[in-house]
Design a protein around this motif. Structure first.
Motif, PDB file in Angstrom:
ATOM      1  N   CYS A 112      24.134  27.046  66.410  1.00 35.86           N
ATOM      2  CA  CYS A 112      22.962  27.938  66.416  1.00 35.86           C
ATOM      3  C   CYS A 112      21.841  27.335  67.265  1.00 35.86           C
ATOM      4  N   TYR A 113      21.608  26.041  67.039  1.00 35.63           N
ATOM      5  CA  TYR A 113      20.514  25.347  67.729  1.00 35.63           C
ATOM      6  C   TYR A 113      20.718  25.378  69.253  1.00 35.63           C
ATOM      7  N   PHE A 114      21.943  25.051  69.685  1.00 34.10           N
ATOM      8  CA  PHE A 114      22.216  24.996  71.124  1.00 34.10           C
ATOM      9  C   PHE A 114      22.293  26.384  71.772  1.00 34.10           C
ATOM     10  N   PHE A 115      22.567  27.413  70.956  1.00 36.89           N
ATOM     11  CA  PHE A 115      22.629  28.766  71.508  1.00 36.89           C
ATOM     12  C   PHE A 115      21.241  29.397  71.642  1.00 36.89           C
ATOM     13  N   LEU A 116      20.235  28.811  70.949  1.00 35.88           N
ATOM     14  CA  LEU A 116      18.895  29.420  70.944  1.00 35.88           C
ATOM     15  C   LEU A 116      18.346  29.702  72.360  1.00 35.88           C
ATOM     16  N   PRO A 117      18.401  28.708  73.297  1.00 31.79           N
ATOM     17  CA  PRO A 117      17.878  29.004  74.641  1.00 31.79           C
ATOM     18  C   PRO A 117      18.629  30.155  75.308  1.00 31.79           C
ATOM     19  N   ALA A 118      19.962  30.191  75.114  1.00 31.44           N
ATOM     20  CA  ALA A 118      20.774  31.254  75.719  1.00 31.44           C
ATOM     21  C   ALA A 118      20.385  32.610  75.138  1.00 31.44           C
ATOM     22  N   ILE A 119      20.065  32.611  73.834  1.00 31.61           N
ATOM     23  CA  ILE A 119      19.702  33.873  73.189  1.00 31.61           C
ATOM     24  C   ILE A 119      18.370  34.394  73.726  1.00 31.61           C
ATOM     25  N   TYR A 120      17.407  33.469  73.928  1.00 31.15           N
ATOM     26  CA  TYR A 120      16.124  33.908  74.476  1.00 31.15           C
ATOM     27  C   TYR A 120      16.269  34.325  75.947  1.00 31.15           C
ATOM     28  N   ALA A 121      17.252  33.756  76.643  1.00 30.28           N
ATOM     29  CA  ALA A 121      17.452  34.096  78.055  1.00 30.28           C
ATOM     30  C   ALA A 121      18.275  35.374  78.224  1.00 30.28           C
ATOM     31  N   TYR A 122      19.347  35.501  77.451  1.00 31.56           N
ATOM     32  CA  TYR A 122      20.271  36.630  77.675  1.00 31.56           C
ATOM     33  C   TYR A 122      20.250  37.708  76.581  1.00 31.56           C
ATOM     34  N   GLY A 123      19.520  37.458  75.501  1.00 33.34           N
ATOM     35  CA  GLY A 123      19.390  38.485  74.458  1.00 33.34           C
ATOM     36  C   GLY A 123      20.593  38.591  73.532  1.00 33.34           C
ATOM     37  N   ILE A 124      20.841  39.819  73.062  1.00 31.70           N
ATOM     38  CA  ILE A 124      21.814  40.000  71.971  1.00 31.70           C
ATOM     39  C   ILE A 124      23.255  39.694  72.361  1.00 31.70           C
ATOM     40  N   VAL A 125      23.547  39.724  73.668  1.00 37.38           N
ATOM     41  CA  VAL A 125      24.928  39.418  74.076  1.00 37.38           C
ATOM     42  C   VAL A 125      25.272  37.964  73.707  1.00 37.38           C
ATOM     43  N   ALA A 126      24.271  37.073  73.813  1.00 39.09           N
ATOM     44  CA  ALA A 126      24.494  35.662  73.448  1.00 39.09           C
ATOM     45  C   ALA A 126      24.696  35.513  71.934  1.00 39.09           C
ATOM     46  N   VAL A 127      24.004  36.367  71.158  1.00 42.65           N
ATOM     47  CA  VAL A 127      24.188  36.340  69.695  1.00 42.65           C
ATOM     48  C   VAL A 127      25.639  36.712  69.361  1.00 42.65           C
ATOM     49  N   GLY A 128      26.136  37.707  70.067  1.00 40.49           N
ATOM     50  CA  GLY A 128      27.526  38.145  69.861  1.00 40.49           C
ATOM     51  C   GLY A 128      28.504  37.017  70.140  1.00 40.49           C
ATOM     52  N   TYR A 129      28.350  36.365  71.301  1.00 41.39           N
ATOM     53  CA  TYR A 129      29.265  35.266  71.658  1.00 41.39           C
ATOM     54  C   TYR A 129      29.127  34.090  70.673  1.00 41.39           C
ATOM     55  N   MET A 130      27.869  33.849  70.276  1.00 41.60           N
ATOM     56  CA  MET A 130      27.653  32.731  69.356  1.00 41.60           C
ATOM     57  C   MET A 130      28.442  32.931  68.047  1.00 41.60           C
ATOM     58  N   GLN A 131      28.516  34.187  67.619  1.00 44.20           N
ATOM     59  CA  GLN A 131      29.222  34.458  66.356  1.00 44.20           C
ATOM     60  C   GLN A 131      30.724  34.230  66.462  1.00 44.20           C
ATOM     61  N   PHE A 132      31.254  34.403  67.674  1.00 42.99           N
ATOM     62  CA  PHE A 132      32.672  34.068  67.872  1.00 42.99           C
ATOM     63  C   PHE A 132      32.878  32.569  67.660  1.00 42.99           C
ATOM     64  N   VAL A 133      31.950  31.783  68.209  1.00 42.18           N
ATOM     65  CA  VAL A 133      32.040  30.317  68.073  1.00 42.18           C
ATOM     66  C   VAL A 133      31.878  29.928  66.597  1.00 42.18           C
ATOM     67  N   LEU A 134      30.898  30.552  65.927  1.00 44.99           N
ATOM     68  CA  LEU A 134      30.681  30.253  64.501  1.00 44.99           C
ATOM     69  C   LEU A 134      31.919  30.608  63.677  1.00 44.99           C
ATOM     70  N   ALA A 135      32.521  31.759  64.005  1.00 44.30           N
ATOM     71  CA  ALA A 135      33.721  32.192  63.280  1.00 44.30           C
ATOM     72  C   ALA A 135      34.820  31.129  63.412  1.00 44.30           C
ATOM     73  N   GLY A 136      34.953  30.590  64.628  1.00 44.16           N
ATOM     74  CA  GLY A 136      35.953  29.542  64.869  1.00 44.16           C
ATOM     75  C   GLY A 136      35.677  28.299  64.034  1.00 44.16           C
ATOM     76  N   PHE A 137      34.410  27.881  63.977  1.00 40.98           N
ATOM     77  CA  PHE A 137      34.041  26.684  63.196  1.00 40.98           C
ATOM     78  C   PHE A 137      34.251  26.911  61.701  1.00 40.98           C
ATOM     79  N   LEU A 138      33.857  28.102  61.233  1.00 39.39           N
ATOM     80  CA  LEU A 138      34.011  28.413  59.805  1.00 39.39           C
ATOM     81  C   LEU A 138      35.491  28.415  59.419  1.00 39.39           C
ATOM     82  N   TYR A 139      36.276  28.985  60.297  1.00 37.85           N
ATOM     83  CA  TYR A 139      37.717  29.077  60.118  1.00 37.85           C
ATOM     84  C   TYR A 139      38.332  27.672  60.001  1.00 37.85           C
TER      85      TYR A 139
END
Lengths: 223, 94
Positions: A112-139
């Motif tokens: 989440c922390y490292f995705f923050l700059p990307a989210i402010y730069a690219y908006g909701i598309v970065a939130v979407g991609y970040m959740q794929f990464v989170l899903a992988g870690f949770l899994y």
């Protein structure tokens, strides 16, 4: 129980009974349920707000994740400290479960922390991609925590759901890299896959462990 | 046929070893509750198992109250493995 000589069959019964009794005081699954439902409700609410009210609500989802992960890590630290002081027993499985979740939560917080700059730069598309990464870690955290191994029935449930998840990951990845992919679509699909992993990694195992513990407690009352 | 370890072939000592086999450590209160034994009897059996090298008994001080923590040793684990093996062969021969 007394210091008396027993038959071979009684010996086996004693071993079985004591192992069963010990398992009752192990991890009860409630922390998984709390964590799972908080995440699931957050994902649904923030996505609905982003879809129907304003897209920028999706960016707040990242802050919500960060806060949830930090609270979960602090809860684990407090729980372990309390248990060290008060508990009468320390099990191997508890150590593995809480150790794996602590490490997993730290990694998810860092994502989440490292995705923050990307989210402010690219908006909701970065939130979407970040959740794929989170899903992988949770899994992976769920896999390593060894909860699947704690009960036979759970193992069957998780085996089946893991198969379905791999299929979903593959399907959604194909969609994501196709043509005409909108930011909202990436956000919804990222949220959907993370929600799905939350259900199979936290909510289903949590309920399974709670039911299993209740059954054992009821059986103990009858005995 | 393998002989059953006489030290383990007792209800209370076997119960203690079975509990310790499945946990990292357990204190005196936990063992007494789970085995439903008296403090005196449990203490005697713990001493016997400790003298045989099957378990480690550590007496700690937690604030004002003393605490006895028990854990199984490698020798105890091997003894339990041999005991269950012997049990299986006995029951198979019946």
């Amino acid at each position: 129980m007394e210091d008396k000589i027993i038959t071979e069959q009684e010996s086996l019964d004693v071993i079985q009974k004591m192992i069963d009794k010990t398992r009752q005081s192990m991890f009860n699954g409630k922390p998984l349920l709390w964590f799972g439902y908080v995440l699931a409700i957050g994902i649904i609410v923030f996505n609905l707000l982003a879809f129907y009210v304003n897209e920028s609500w999706a960016e707040n989802l990242v802050i919500f994740y960060l806060v949830t992960f930090v609270v979960a890590i602090i809860s684990i630290i407090i729980f372990i400290e309390n248990r060290r002081k008060k508990s009468h027993v320390s099990s191997y499985s508890d150590r593995i479960v809480y150790g794996a979740w602590s490490i997993g939560l730290i990694f998810m917080g860092l994502v989440c922390y490292f995705f923050l700059p990307a989210i402010y730069a690219y908006g909701i598309v970065a939130v979407g991609y970040m959740q794929f990464v989170l899903a992988g870690f949770l899994y992976m955290t769920n896999l390593f925590s060894g909860i699947a191994q704690s009960t036979g029935k759970m193992l069957l449930v998780t085996k089946a759901t893991y198969g379905v998840t791999f299929g979903l990951f593959a399907g959604i990845a194909t969609t994501l890299f196709g043509d005409n992919v909108s930011s909202m679509k990436v956000l919804i699909e990222g949220s959907f896959i993370f929600l799905f992993v939350v259900v199979i990694a936290l909510i289903i195992p949590g309920h399974r462990l709670c039911v299993w513990n209740k059954q054992h407690a009821d059986a103990k009352k009858v005995v | 046929m393998i002989e059953l370890d006489p030290l383990l072939h007792s209800q209370l000592r076997l119960a203690i070893m079975s509990i310790l086999l499945s946990v990292e450590s357990a204190d005196f209160v936990y063992l007494r509750t789970q085995t439903e034994s008296t403090a005196g009897n449990l203490s005697i059996q713990l001493d016997k198992l400790s003298e045989a090298g099957y378990i480690n008994v550590n007496k700690l001080s937690d604030g004002n109250r003393p605490r006895t923590l028990c854990s199984i040793t490698e020798k105890g684990r091997d003894a339990m493995a041999a005991y269950t093996q012997a049990l299986r062969s006995y029951l198979a021969g019946l």
